[in-house]
Motif scaffolding. Sequence first.
Motif, mmCIF file in Angstrom:
data_model
loop_
_atom_site.group_PDB
_atom_site.id
_atom_site.type_symbol
_atom_site.label_atom_id
_atom_site.label_comp_id
_atom_site.label_asym_id
_atom_site.label_seq_id
_atom_site.Cartn_x
_atom_site.Cartn_y
_atom_site.Cartn_z
ATOM 1 N N ARG A 188 7.642 6.976 -1.442
ATOM 2 C CA ARG A 188 8.014 5.861 -0.569
ATOM 3 C C ARG A 188 7.729 6.198 0.894
ATOM 4 O O ARG A 188 7.184 5.379 1.650
ATOM 5 C CB ARG A 188 9.494 5.531 -0.755
ATOM 6 N N GLN A 189 8.073 7.406 1.293
ATOM 7 C CA GLN A 189 7.852 7.812 2.686
ATOM 8 C C GLN A 189 6.362 7.900 3.014
ATOM 9 O O GLN A 189 5.935 7.482 4.099
ATOM 10 C CB GLN A 189 8.511 9.164 2.953
ATOM 11 N N ALA A 190 5.577 8.447 2.097
ATOM 12 C CA ALA A 190 4.137 8.553 2.336
ATOM 13 C C ALA A 190 3.514 7.173 2.522
ATOM 14 O O ALA A 190 2.697 6.962 3.432
ATOM 15 C CB ALA A 190 3.470 9.293 1.176
ATOM 16 N N ILE A 191 3.880 6.247 1.659
ATOM 17 C CA ILE A 191 3.351 4.882 1.754
ATOM 18 C C ILE A 191 3.736 4.254 3.091
ATOM 19 O O ILE A 191 2.906 3.615 3.765
ATOM 20 C CB ILE A 191 3.865 4.025 0.584
ATOM 21 N N ALA A 192 4.985 4.448 3.511
ATOM 22 C CA ALA A 192 5.466 3.849 4.752
ATOM 23 C C ALA A 192 4.756 4.435 5.973
ATOM 24 O O ALA A 192 4.387 3.703 6.906
ATOM 25 C CB ALA A 192 6.977 4.045 4.873
ATOM 26 N N ILE A 193 4.556 5.736 5.983
ATOM 27 C CA ILE A 193 3.894 6.368 7.121
ATOM 28 C C ILE A 193 2.443 5.927 7.216
ATOM 29 O O ILE A 193 1.951 5.579 8.297
ATOM 30 C CB ILE A 193 4.005 7.900 7.026
ATOM 31 N N GLU A 194 1.742 5.913 6.093
ATOM 32 C CA GLU A 194 0.356 5.467 6.121
ATOM 33 C C GLU A 194 0.252 4.018 6.593
ATOM 34 O O GLU A 194 -0.598 3.669 7.424
ATOM 35 C CB GLU A 194 -0.294 5.613 4.748
#
Length: 326
Positions: A157-163
Amino acid sequence: MRLALAFSLIALPAVAGVDEAVNDVILPDLATFTTTAEQLDVAAQANCSPDALKGPYNAAFDAWVAVSDVRLGPLEQGALSIAFWPDKRGFTEKTLTRLISDQDDIIDTPEGFAEVSIAARGMFALERMLYDPDFNAYATGSYACDLVRALTRDLRRQAIAIEAGWRDTFADLLLSPGAPGNATYLDRSEAQRAIYTQILNALEFTADSRLGRPLGEVTRPRPTRAEAWRAGRSLDNVLIATEQAVTLARALADWEIPETEAALARVQEAARDIEDPSFQSIGDDLTKRLKLEILQQEIDGVSNAIEAEVGTRYGITPGFNASDGD
């Protein structure tokens, strides 16, 4: 960090190098991190066992290190909950122990887990669960297994949000300095020096923390302060971070940087002499410690070369940081 930059800038073509750094390096690397985080989560939901997850975990960690030192925009805001290190007071161990002991149902939903202490989220919490004998003997269906799945789901979830934050908003701020509504970067020189600063900060952090912390003092090395030593990837992190700093420097410059390339080659050569990738043997033999110190010096050499070949060309010079107290 002790590094700060006092900038005097010359007139330059429109956002020289920033477009290449953002579109050819940072955004593709963020996409790779998202992909590997998704693959890790898929693997964990299918099989939570440490043996099944170590491969995808290390792939995701490789991808994370490649972007982790670009502390701008969404990465600046989200880095600590992905990689809480250094953990000087052992908060990760304490928080994971408490969650497991209490069987806390906060891990049951993504919204709940997002409220968990950052010490028990991200790469280093997962490292404990997968590699630490005090945590990794869990069975499928146990609370610890569910915790691992919550960790990978949260990381995804965090990776998707940062990208998404970079692609949808922050990249445009770097690429359009001075545009109406862009109060973050008022001119092209600010965008250039923002990326340049991240390059030098990354090298400094690698030399001072990734290597300096385990080196400690000659009479008192601290090998268990090495980054990700349980996973045996302390040396990998040093190399990936250094190579990525040079990759960004190449992108930021539109000319050859042979001194920097030669300095990177010396880093890679020094790394090949290090037999223990976790740095845990540096207290046993002064020769092994010396090899790590040589690696540290070579990374400083990369930083010096980038300052000479990229910073000087852009009219950016290192300056005094009053926060040092020097």
